[in-house]
Design an enzyme around this catalytic site. Structure first.
Site, mmCIF file in Angstrom:
data_model
loop_
_atom_site.group_PDB
_atom_site.id
_atom_site.type_symbol
_atom_site.label_atom_id
_atom_site.label_comp_id
_atom_site.label_asym_id
_atom_site.label_seq_id
_atom_site.Cartn_x
_atom_site.Cartn_y
_atom_site.Cartn_z
ATOM 1 N N GLN B 19 16.708 0.060 52.252
ATOM 2 C CA GLN B 19 17.316 0.922 53.253
ATOM 3 C C GLN B 19 16.357 1.219 54.397
ATOM 4 O OE1 GLN B 19 17.582 4.115 50.163
ATOM 5 N NE2 GLN B 19 17.105 5.484 51.860
ATOM 6 N N CYS B 25 20.742 6.020 51.600
ATOM 7 C CA CYS B 25 20.869 5.610 50.191
ATOM 8 C C CYS B 25 22.311 5.661 49.739
ATOM 9 C CB CYS B 25 20.013 6.509 49.308
ATOM 10 S SG CYS B 25 20.535 8.224 49.375
ATOM 11 N N HIS B 168 19.137 11.746 45.923
ATOM 12 C CA HIS B 168 19.091 10.286 46.159
ATOM 13 C C HIS B 168 20.312 9.641 45.505
ATOM 14 C CE1 HIS B 168 17.396 6.524 47.241
ATOM 15 N NE2 HIS B 168 16.911 6.178 46.048
ATOM 16 N N ASN B 195 17.850 0.360 42.762
ATOM 17 C CA ASN B 195 17.486 1.220 43.883
ATOM 18 C C ASN B 195 17.587 0.422 45.183
ATOM 19 O OD1 ASN B 195 16.610 3.476 45.223
ATOM 20 N ND2 ASN B 195 14.559 3.489 44.383
#
Lengths: 121, 233
Positions: B19, B25, B168, B195
């Site tokens: 990102q 996110c 997150h 992630n």
């Protein structure tokens, strides 16, 4: 500091410290050398460059603080490995602002609830 | 429920993305879930556009004033699903590539929709239900507290203390019965989390966190999405 042990003539194990008890300044020297060394590795691994010497020195300070933070995380979270990552020159608030981004809210109340699924075979 | 399960083994997960320095996110979590759902519905794995969400999705949560998706300043995965439902779907990554900032205009082109949402749901804070929905509906969008992730390098993260305030958004792709943790000399069941910080973070871009007690709030904001059976044009 390191401790080695060997056995003297009459068989008693002789445990002696081979490095003097570092005073605060000596420990901090180790730590500083360590931090400088790790920071050099960090910059080359993640190709980090800084606009000025001031910025560089500031980021080194942040990096040292994050080394200590990684140490605390390791103590609090021993089943993972914590250390230097690509975010190690960011303060916690810079990290949160730049790399997270979830609205700190509850789930929307009106969202549809998933039906309960069987979980026993 | 299988003891171990990982959607990466079934081809339902695209490569790890990054990102960059942008609080987007939520869009990566949402596209990851729709990529998996689209794969389950059509057999086609397509990388979807986060930038469309960053530029065009300003969906607000009706219940909470000011809770609107806002590009690099944060958002919610369920609002992103709502937006995607309303506009008809998301474009492919390659048709609407990621720039890592939210200063551009919305360039959404309806004729290039690659995947569409048929519905989405939130899942209760019950680990068996989370695992069952993961196996049934594909990767799930989850919120987490990322405080230990800044210094994480590998292993099964299981902090003694971790707040559950969520900051997150990530993607739950699997789980394991036993990730050996040398320090505690015992196996710990864990979630496998994709992630969006690039493959040079964590375990090749992935994070493992222990299951069992909503550690870091990982069980408290879980949502699944179902895709329409239309293949991308």
């Amino acid at each position: 500091s390191a401790v080695v042990s060997d056995v003297n003539s009459d068989g008693d194990p002789l445990i002696r410290q081979v490095v003097s008890d570092g005073g605060v300044e000596e420990d901090s020297d180790d730590h500083l050398l360590n931090a400088e060394y790790h920071f050099t590795l960090f910059k080359s691994k993640y190709r980090k460059t800084y606009a000025s010497q001031e910025e560089h020195d500031y980021r080194l300070g942040v990096f040292k603080a994050n080394l200590r933070r990684a140490k605390r995380h390791q103590l609090l979270d021993p089943s993972a490995v914590h250390g230097v990552t690509k975010f190690s020159d960011l303060t916690p608030s810079e990290f949160r602002r730049q790399y997270l981004g979830l609205k700190p809210l509850k789930l929307p109340a009106d969202a549809q609830k998933a039906p309960i699924l069987p979980t026993d075979n | 429920l299988p003891d171990d399960f990982d959607w990466r083994d079934h081809g339902a997960v695209t490569g790890v993305k990054d990102q960059g320095s942008c609080g987007s996110c939520w869009s990566f979590s949402a596209t990851g879930a729709l990529e998996g759902a689209h794969y389950l519905a059509t057999g086609e794995l397509v990388s979807l556009s986060e930038q469309q969400l960053v530029d065009c999705d300003h969906e607000c949560d009706p219940q909470q004033y000011g809770a609107c998706d806002s590009g690099c300043n944060g958002g919610l995965m369920t609002s992103a699903f709502e937006y995607t439902l309303k506009v008809g779907g998301l474009e492919r990554e390659k048709d609407y590539p990621y720039t890592g900032n939210d200063r551009g205009p919305c360039k959404f082109d309806k004729t290039k929709i690659a995947a569409s949402v048929s519905n989405f749901s939130v899942i209760s804070v019950d680990e068996d239900q989370i695992a069952a929905n993961l196996v049934k509906h594909g990767p799930l969008a989850v919120g987490i507290n990322a405080v230990f992730m800044q210094t994480y390098m590998g292993g099964v993260s299981c902090p003694y203390i971790c707040f559950r305030t969520l900051d997150h958004g990530v993607l739950l792709v699997g789980y394991g019965a036993a990730g050996y943790s040398p320090i505690r000399f015992k196996d710990k069941p864990f979630w496998v989390i994709k992630n969006s910080w690039g493959a040079n973070w964590g375990e090749d871009g992935y994070y493992k966190i222990c299951r069992g007690r909503n550690v870091c709030g990982v069980d408290s904001m879980v949502s699944s999405v179902a895709a329409l059976h239309t293949k991308s044009q």
